[in-house]
Design a protein around this motif. Sequence first.
Motif, short mmCIF file in Angstrom:
data_model
loop_
_atom_site.label_atom_id
_atom_site.label_comp_id
_atom_site.label_asym_id
_atom_site.label_seq_id
_atom_site.Cartn_x
_atom_site.Cartn_y
_atom_site.Cartn_z
N ASP A 263 17.25 1.44 3.15
CA ASP A 263 16.77 0.09 2.88
C ASP A 263 17.99 -0.75 2.49
O ASP A 263 18.67 -0.46 1.51
CB ASP A 263 15.76 0.14 1.72
CG ASP A 263 15.14 -1.22 1.41
OD1 ASP A 263 15.84 -2.24 1.51
OD2 ASP A 263 13.96 -1.23 1.02
N PRO A 264 18.31 -1.83 3.25
CA PRO A 264 19.52 -2.60 2.97
C PRO A 264 19.48 -3.40 1.68
O PRO A 264 20.52 -3.84 1.19
CB PRO A 264 19.62 -3.53 4.19
CG PRO A 264 18.21 -3.71 4.64
CD PRO A 264 17.56 -2.37 4.40
N VAL A 265 18.30 -3.56 1.09
CA VAL A 265 18.17 -4.35 -0.13
C VAL A 265 18.34 -3.48 -1.37
O VAL A 265 19.17 -3.75 -2.23
CB VAL A 265 16.81 -5.08 -0.16
CG1 VAL A 265 16.65 -5.86 -1.47
CG2 VAL A 265 16.69 -6.02 1.04
N PHE A 288 12.36 -0.64 5.32
CA PHE A 288 12.27 -1.02 3.91
C PHE A 288 11.34 -0.07 3.15
O PHE A 288 10.40 0.49 3.71
CB PHE A 288 11.76 -2.45 3.77
CG PHE A 288 12.55 -3.45 4.54
CD1 PHE A 288 13.73 -3.98 4.03
CD2 PHE A 288 12.14 -3.85 5.81
CE1 PHE A 288 14.47 -4.89 4.76
CE2 PHE A 288 12.87 -4.77 6.54
CZ PHE A 288 14.05 -5.30 6.02
N CYS A 289 11.58 0.03 1.84
CA CYS A 289 10.73 0.88 1.00
C CYS A 289 9.48 0.14 0.54
O CYS A 289 8.46 0.77 0.24
CB CYS A 289 11.51 1.40 -0.21
SG CYS A 289 11.73 0.18 -1.53
N TYR A 304 22.23 -9.16 3.78
CA TYR A 304 21.95 -7.71 3.78
C TYR A 304 22.22 -7.05 5.12
O TYR A 304 22.20 -5.82 5.22
CB TYR A 304 20.49 -7.47 3.41
CG TYR A 304 20.10 -8.01 2.06
CD1 TYR A 304 20.54 -7.39 0.90
CD2 TYR A 304 19.28 -9.13 1.96
CE1 TYR A 304 20.18 -7.88 -0.35
CE2 TYR A 304 18.93 -9.65 0.70
CZ TYR A 304 19.37 -9.00 -0.43
OH TYR A 304 19.02 -9.50 -1.66
N ALA A 305 22.46 -7.83 6.16
CA ALA A 305 22.55 -7.26 7.51
C ALA A 305 23.65 -6.22 7.63
O ALA A 305 23.54 -5.25 8.38
CB ALA A 305 22.76 -8.36 8.53
N ALA A 306 24.71 -6.36 6.89
CA ALA A 306 25.84 -5.44 7.00
C ALA A 306 25.46 -4.04 6.52
O ALA A 306 26.07 -3.07 6.90
CB ALA A 306 27.03 -5.95 6.23
#
Length: 306
Positions: A263-265, A288-289, A304-306
């Motif tokens: 999850d990128p966040v 995502f969670c 967050y895309a990276a």
Amino acid sequence: MVDPTVANRQRELEEQRQGFVRATVVRTQRPTSARAGDVAVVDATGAITGFVGGTCVEASVREMSLAALESGEPVLLQVRPGDVGRVEHEGAIEVHNPCLSGGSIDVFLEPVVPAARVVVAGDAPVAQALARIGAELGYDMQLVDGEAWHPDDSVAALIAAGHGHGEEPALERALEAGVPYVGLIASDKRGAAVVASLNVDDELRQRVHTPAGIKLGGTSPAEIALGVLAELVQVRAGARAVQEEKDAAAGRDLPEEPRTAIDPVCHMTVVAAEPTLHVEHDGRTVWFCAPGCRTRFLKEPERYAA
């Protein structure tokens, strides 16, 4: 009391002979929305029926359930608040989840794998003994008429115990379908004659175990059945060992881990499968969670895309 929806889903998966994980909440610490005794069923796709906590907990339950289903081993999942991390204990995995509201939860994950199906063609006393003893060993035993029986992919073994009735058609169909173990209960002389009469290639004839069973010296139906089932256990164990060696030689680790993503966040590990929350962004799937992480991503995807 188990939710009827959960019970119905479990029964449905059992009838379809599909593996699943039974997830049971065994301990909670407030604040948490789940309670001890809550139960859910997780199928092989990661879909969850029932309630064992919010979406953040579900993400960890889904991931660990699929891993448990692959390994066949139960595990206690301990979900705790805090920075992302994972600690493995004997029989337990502690996962830290930054999205939790402050409580914690322990969920026991029990994989349920369909029993190997063993078909016995015949109804003689030795066939009855096979059905009885095989069930005690945990096999899914089925007594059938060899003339009318047709195999499917669920069959792990066919044992012809008809004493001359319906043996050839059952043996031929089992061999042509690739049933892993094919056995014929007969004397050396009669067994050789039956195998020679089969309308299959010589290579397939050689797969028939006859006289079926390990020779234990017994002569009663139960003693003969015990020897046959002992041979079946031995053959199946040997096949697993050979497959594991092949997988190891090919560089494949067993059991295979489910495909995961980050999850990128919040940086939680999640299962990259359809039941998990996700969006398409710049030609790729982002997982995502929980809905909160997805909302934050959609507001600032460049962050967050990276």
